[in-house]
Write a protein that holds these residues in place. Structure first.
Motif, PDB file in Angstrom:
ATOM      1  N   ASP A  36      -3.562   8.223   1.979  1.00 27.02           N
ATOM      2  CA  ASP A  36      -3.973   9.495   1.396  1.00 27.02           C
ATOM      3  C   ASP A  36      -2.946  10.587   1.661  1.00 27.02           C
ATOM      4  OD1 ASP A  36      -6.242   8.300   0.458  1.00 27.02           O
ATOM      5  OD2 ASP A  36      -7.546   9.039   2.064  1.00 27.02           O
ATOM      6  N   GLN A  57       0.822  -1.200   0.000  1.00 26.38           N
ATOM      7  CA  GLN A  57       0.000   0.000   0.000  1.00 26.38           C
ATOM      8  C   GLN A  57       0.862   1.259   0.000  1.00 26.38           C
ATOM      9  OE1 GLN A  57      -3.047  -0.753  -1.135  1.00 26.38           O
ATOM     10  NE2 GLN A  57      -4.017   0.466   0.451  1.00 26.38           N
ATOM     11  N   ARG A  66      -5.778   4.038   5.866  1.00 27.72           N
ATOM     12  CA  ARG A  66      -6.340   4.850   4.772  1.00 27.72           C
ATOM     13  C   ARG A  66      -5.824   6.288   4.852  1.00 27.72           C
ATOM     14  NH1 ARG A  66     -10.704   4.429   1.430  1.00 27.72           N
ATOM     15  NH2 ARG A  66     -11.405   2.523   2.493  1.00 27.72           N
TER      16      ARG A  66
END
Length: 584
Positions: free
Chosen positions: A313, A260, A309
């Motif tokens: 971002d 990720q 998350r």
């Protein structure tokens, strides 16, 4: 007699070794990290036959007395943590207390160590998890761990080792990662009696990155959001590779493998990187230790974030801003931005000279606040009073000379001759305008006098219908005509010169390639395709006013040094190089 029984100690250690010791490089990683946790300033790694015959790691750290050395060879014995609460703020590489006993259970291990306070050291020997033997020895301050015949008692594991070259390469990678993690430490790697690599200690991460990744020109980028600090040293988009093998990630000084995070870094480049390609370089993420859990993998190669998350971002957004500035102009040597960065990095290095690997994690941190809700902290920016070519007026300050082969714009700067690819430059400007308009849902359309009929296969028509609203937001008016054709009634005004048929076919190809993902994930690629079709092309004659307007426009966009597909926009020939070629 019951069926459930306690496993013998040697068998339990071998099972643990299967998780911790995968190959010689695993041994090197664990021993080097122990050396760093012991305060070493110099670490020497020696391997024979790829490490399968011998691995020896020597450090000049604080060393151990006999009691500590004996305990270090027992499972779950460690000096790194003492309470459950310590797991919430781990500041060392190691903490599990498994590495040494695991290695000792599958190899012939000799540990020699001496503290500064003692006149003699202690030597401990254990072979395949057997009886521990100890005796005094003479040795320098620090610790040496000599591991021989790895997996000698587990032949099934030994036969799965790869060739000497492959295992040596993995060891080299482990040393490289340690060097990137700790620029303040000297690392030496010796293969079969010959020095293969030597990384001398340096003052900053920037210097270490350039030292380790010497064959690439790395651009420094900084970003921050709340307590998160990002320091990246990355190569230009055209140097990107398939897969993330050349992208090194560090969280609080610890090397990690995180898909990720790697994807976030790649996405920060926007459309200039094709899907599946990753940049070359190194990225450091520093944040309060309570916001990251490192106790999720036996080899400590993976971490878990309190807000994954939010982390993704933040990394994408902050790096995109920094990269957009860094690659707005070509990397032509020291720039005002890089000088500001160097001052920032030097200040950090001075402040943290005696700190451990992740001391920077607490710099300016506000752990009592939500890390992702704070306003973005701006990275250093150039001084507006800097001389020519400083800041965002780089392109406008070039003196336009003329057009060559109706393809290249030739310009003059104080430091050399600049040549721009007119199509790549126009494509970048058009893309940026399209992207801004799309983000604000304000893409203006131009109606066609006569609708263009485009023949497609049924699956392509279905793809366009599935994303009808998103495609309409692009300024395209496309309507299905039966099952194998669409009619194009309007195109975006910014790309009115594009051929509607080719535009639709290429957009369908991009949408199909991103099948199964939200349209937003492919939006940049679609916009890049549109910009390519609708921009000035090679062969177009430009008036001086048009060329100069294009130069001025480049100063208003991010990533101005590259077209939306990653090709360089500009190249330079220094005056000195021209003079050398003509013998002046």
């Amino acid at each position: 007699m019951g069926k459930v029984r306690r496993l013998p100690t040697d068998l339990a250690n071998q099972i643990a070794a299967g998780e911790v010791v995968e190959r010689p490089a695993s041994v090197v990683k664990e021993l080097v990290e122990n050396a760093l946790d012991a305060g070493a300033t110099r670490v020497r790694v020696e391997i024979d036959h790829g490490g399968s015959d011998r691995i020896c790691v020597t450090d000049d750290g604080e060393g151990m007395d006999e009691d500590d050395a004996r305990l270090a060879l027992e499972r779950h014995a460690t000096s790194k943590i003492a309470r459950i609460e310590d797991l919430l703020a781990i500041g060392t590489f190691g903490f599990r207390g498994e590495a040494l006993p695991s290695i000792g259970s599958v190899a012939k291990l000799t540990l020699s160590s001496r503290t500064r306070e003692r006149d003699e050291g202690i030597e401990l020997v254990i072979e395949g998890g057997g009886e521990l033997r100890a005796k005094p020895c003479g040795c320098a301050t620090g610790t040496t761990v000599d591991v021989r015949e790895l997996f000698f008692n587990v032949p099934a594991r030994r036969k799965f080792l790869k060739s000497t070259g492959t295992e040596s390469a993995h060891v080299g990678e482990a040393v490289l990662l340690a060097a990137l993690a700790r620029p303040d430490v000297t690392f030496v790697l010796v293969r079969d009696g010959r020095v293969a690599r030597e990384y001398l200690r340096v003052a900053t991460r920037a210097e270490r990155a350039k030292q380790v990744i010497a064959d690439e020109e790395l651009v420094p980028c900084l970003g921050a959001r709340g307590p998160l600090r990002i320091e990246a040293h990355l190569a230009a988009p055209e140097k990107a590779r398939a897969g993330a093998v050349a992208l090194h990630l560090f969280v609080n000084g610890r090397p990690v493998k995180d898909r990720q995070l790697g994807r976030a870094v790649a996405q920060a480049y926007g459309s200039v990187l094709e899907p599946g390609r990753y940049p070359v370089g190194v990225v450091y993420f520093d944040l309060p230790p309570e916001n990251v859990d490192v106790n999720v993998h036996p080899q400590k190669a993976e971490v878990r974030f309190a807000d994954a998350r939010g982390m993704f971002d933040a990394v994408t957004r902050e790096l995109h801003i920094a990269l957009g500035k860094a690659f707005a102009v070509p990397a032509l040597g020291p720039t005002p931005y890089s000088r500001v960065f160097q001052g920032w990095a030097n200040a950090n290095a001075t402040a943290n000279a005696n700190a451990n690997a992740n001391a920077n994690a607490n710099a300016n941190a506000t752990p009592d606040l939500d890390p992702w809700s704070l306003a973005s902290a701006a990275p250093p920016s150039p001084d507006p009073n800097e001389p020519l070519f400083a800041g965002r007026s780089f392109y406008a300050r070039l003196r336009y000379i003329g057009q060559s082969r109706a393809t290249f714009l030739v310009c003059e700067g104080d430091d050399g001759l600049y040549v721009l690819d007119q199509h790549a430059a126009a494509e970048r400007v058009t893309f940026d305008r399209l992207r801004s308009a799309y983000a604000s849902r304000g893409v203006a359309s131009q109606r066609l006098l006569v609708a263009d009929l485009v023949t497609l296969v049924p699956a392509e028509v279905a793809a366009l219908e599935e994303h009808a609203d998103a495609i309409a937001a692009l300024g395209l008016d496309v309507r299905a005509v039966g099952t194998n054709a669409v009619a194009v009634h309007a195109v975006p005004a910014l790309v009115a010169r594009a051929t509607p048929t080719q535009l639709v076919r290429d957009i369908v190809a991009e949408v199909s390639r991103a099948a199964g993902r939200p349209f937003g994930a492919a939006a940049d690629l679609v916009l890049a395709t549109m910009a390519c079709h609708g921009s000035t092309r090679a062969g177009d004659i430009l008036a001086r006013e048009e060329a100069e307007a294009l130069l001025r426009a480049l100063d208003t966009v991010d990533f101005a040094g590259h077209c939306p597909h990653g090709r360089p926009v500009i190249t330079r020939i220094a005056w000195g190089e021209l003079e050398r070629r003509v013998g002046r």
